[in-house]
Design a protein around this motif. Structure first.
Motif, PDB file in Angstrom:
ATOM      1  N   TYR A   9      45.935  42.935  47.606  1.00  0.00           N
ATOM      2  CA  TYR A   9      45.228  42.385  46.443  1.00  0.00           C
ATOM      3  C   TYR A   9      44.525  43.491  45.662  1.00  0.00           C
ATOM      4  N   THR A  10      43.864  44.391  46.378  1.00  0.00           N
ATOM      5  CA  THR A  10      43.187  45.508  45.701  1.00  0.00           C
ATOM      6  C   THR A  10      44.204  46.394  44.991  1.00  0.00           C
ATOM      7  N   ARG A  56      33.146  49.150  47.825  1.00  0.00           N
ATOM      8  CA  ARG A  56      32.627  49.007  49.190  1.00  0.00           C
ATOM      9  C   ARG A  56      31.104  49.116  49.210  1.00  0.00           C
ATOM     10  N   HIS A  57      30.570  49.984  48.390  1.00  0.00           N
ATOM     11  CA  HIS A  57      29.133  50.253  48.414  1.00  0.00           C
ATOM     12  C   HIS A  57      28.312  49.434  47.423  1.00  0.00           C
ATOM     13  N   PHE A  58      28.926  49.032  46.305  1.00  0.00           N
ATOM     14  CA  PHE A  58      28.146  48.432  45.223  1.00  0.00           C
ATOM     15  C   PHE A  58      28.791  47.154  44.692  1.00  0.00           C
ATOM     16  N   ARG A  59      27.940  46.309  44.113  1.00  0.00           N
ATOM     17  CA  ARG A  59      28.407  45.177  43.328  1.00  0.00           C
ATOM     18  C   ARG A  59      28.076  45.492  41.877  1.00  0.00           C
ATOM     19  N   ARG A  90      36.832  39.116  45.677  1.00  0.00           N
ATOM     20  CA  ARG A  90      38.020  39.040  46.539  1.00  0.00           C
ATOM     21  C   ARG A  90      38.463  40.439  46.976  1.00  0.00           C
ATOM     22  N   CYS A  91      38.365  41.419  46.061  1.00  0.00           N
ATOM     23  CA  CYS A  91      38.659  42.814  46.419  1.00  0.00           C
ATOM     24  C   CYS A  91      37.723  43.278  47.530  1.00  0.00           C
ATOM     25  N   GLN A  92      36.439  42.980  47.374  1.00  0.00           N
ATOM     26  CA  GLN A  92      35.447  43.445  48.340  1.00  0.00           C
ATOM     27  C   GLN A  92      35.650  42.812  49.711  1.00  0.00           C
ATOM     28  N   GLN A  93      36.056  41.566  49.746  1.00  0.00           N
ATOM     29  CA  GLN A  93      36.361  40.919  51.021  1.00  0.00           C
ATOM     30  C   GLN A  93      37.509  41.629  51.727  1.00  0.00           C
ATOM     31  N   GLU A  94      38.555  41.947  50.968  1.00  0.00           N
ATOM     32  CA  GLU A  94      39.707  42.641  51.542  1.00  0.00           C
ATOM     33  C   GLU A  94      39.316  44.039  52.010  1.00  0.00           C
ATOM     34  N   ILE A  95      38.524  44.736  51.188  1.00  0.00           N
ATOM     35  CA  ILE A  95      38.081  46.092  51.534  1.00  0.00           C
ATOM     36  C   ILE A  95      37.239  46.071  52.809  1.00  0.00           C
ATOM     37  N   ASP A  96      36.318  45.120  52.916  1.00  0.00           N
ATOM     38  CA  ASP A  96      35.458  45.021  54.107  1.00  0.00           C
ATOM     39  C   ASP A  96      36.278  44.763  55.362  1.00  0.00           C
TER      40      ASP A  96
END
Length: 380
Positions: free
Chosen positions: A232-233, A339-342, A207-213
């Motif tokens: 959220y982040t 942003r760059h990694f999972r 969910r953080c990554q979706q918001e960041i993207d």
């Protein structure tokens, strides 16, 4: 820990002014942090598709950022001096709040014996020796009146003052060690906590990554200003700070006058130890006081909201000097890495263990993280 007197006030005032002049909370500081993050991303990228041990990684990055402020330079990851420094500091934070420290304080008769607490004194001697060497090297390239960093500013201040001043070379060494230790262990341990929970709760990470993207789409890099568009982040970062409880007893305070509190009489000069742990997990102050849940910092509309009980940086005259720097570091590092990694919990690592390791600061137990490149990062 110093007496709340003229010397402490002078040095506190000087530090606040100097840190502001060198960009604390400004674009110039953000650029310094982003420069270090480039090295951090490159290091993590080497482990893409494999397993990484993050223990020293975050310590190295946080140490370099405060080192840039103090001395205007940085160490390469893996540098022996950087490794030695991080090792000495982390060892001492554990010794100071462990059984050997209690034995030293409680049994004066054993202080001359060659017991384990002696290592703390040896470590402190080595840290001071390292700081003196760095200051000596710095003086060789210094131009008076043209400060490049915090140390140059202090040396310029020394030139203006007489021998009766509280500013001197030994105080500078202590200053450097205090600022660097405070700026390294706390931030790195908070990041270790954040990524431990993000791996344990992959839905929160996603969910953080979706918001960041969504917010960073098409942008070259993150900016601290973007935090206002990432509720959220922001909530995840603050929840990580709350759960990390990095400095549970803050720093010691002292009553400046006779005080009445809840029916108790506390005389002037009494040492006060704030229990930040109790505030950060107090029933009635948090929706979910005993679990990791970003909802603790979100209102019903999903907007970021910071409860009054959130005080990981303590309060009062001794509130954390580097709060602005720490908040900027946490946001920029966490957002850039996500942003760059999972990040994945390794299959052979068993269940995540959230039991902390206690010291002056609290840190998670050592763990490993799986690293995968994210598709959005490769498309940029």
């Amino acid at each position: 820990m110093a007496d709340y007197g003229p010397a402490w006030k002078e040095h506190r005032r000087f530090a606040l002014m100097t840190l502001r002049n060198f960009g604390l909370g400004k674009q110039s500081m953000e650029n310094r942090i982003l420069g270090e993050i480039e090295h951090l991303v490159a290091k993590v990228e080497k482990h893409a598709g494999s397993i990484l041990n993050p223990q020293t990684l975050f310590h190295d990055a946080a140490s370099n950022i405060i080192y840039l402020v103090l001395f205007g330079t940085r160490y390469e990851y893996g540098d022996e001096s950087l490794k030695n420094y991080v090792t000495l500091v982390t060892e001492n934070t554990k010794i100071f709040n462990g059984p050997w420290s209690m034995i030293y304080d409680s049994l004066p008769l054993v202080r001359s014996l060659p017991l384990h607490f002696k290592k703390a004194f040896k470590n402190n001697y080595l840290l001071r020796k390292m700081a003196k060497t760095m200051i000596k090297e710095h003086k060789a390239t210094r131009v008076r009146g043209e400060p490049r960093d915090f140390v140059d500013c202090y040396l310029d201040e020394l030139d203006k003052r007489d021998s009766a001043s509280s500013f001197d070379d030994e105080q500078l060494v202590t200053y450097i060690l205090n600022l660097r230790a405070a700026g390294t262990d706390t931030t790195s341990n908070t990041l270790l906590t954040a990524f431990l929970y993000l791996m344990a709760y992959p839905d929160i990470q996603e969910r953080c990554q979706q918001e960041i993207d969504e917010v960073l789409q098409g942008k070259a890099h993150v900016s601290f200003e973007y935090r206002h568009n990432m509720p959220y982040t922001q909530a995840v970062i603050h929840e990580s700070q709350r759960i990390a409880n990095t400095v549970p007893l803050s720093v010691f305070h002292c009553t400046s006058r006779d005080t009445e509190l809840m029916g108790y009489s506390i005389p002037q000069g009494t040492i006060i130890i704030p229990n930040l742990s109790s505030v950060l997990s107090e029933e009635g102050q948090w929706k979910f006081p005993h679990e990791f849940n970003p909802s603790n910092f979100l209102n019903e509309q999903g907007q970021f909201e910071k409860p009054e009980a959130f005080m990981p940086f303590s309060a009062g005259p001794r509130v954390c000097l580097g709060e602005g720097l720490a908040r900027m570091e946490l946001f920029l590092i966490l957002v850039t890495l996500l942003r760059h990694f999972r990040f994945i919990w390794p299959e052979d690592a068993g269940e995540p263990d959230f039991t902390p390791v206690f010291g002056i600061t609290i840190t998670p137990k050592p763990y490993r993280m799986g690293v995968r490149l994210r598709q959005p990062a490769r498309e940029m």
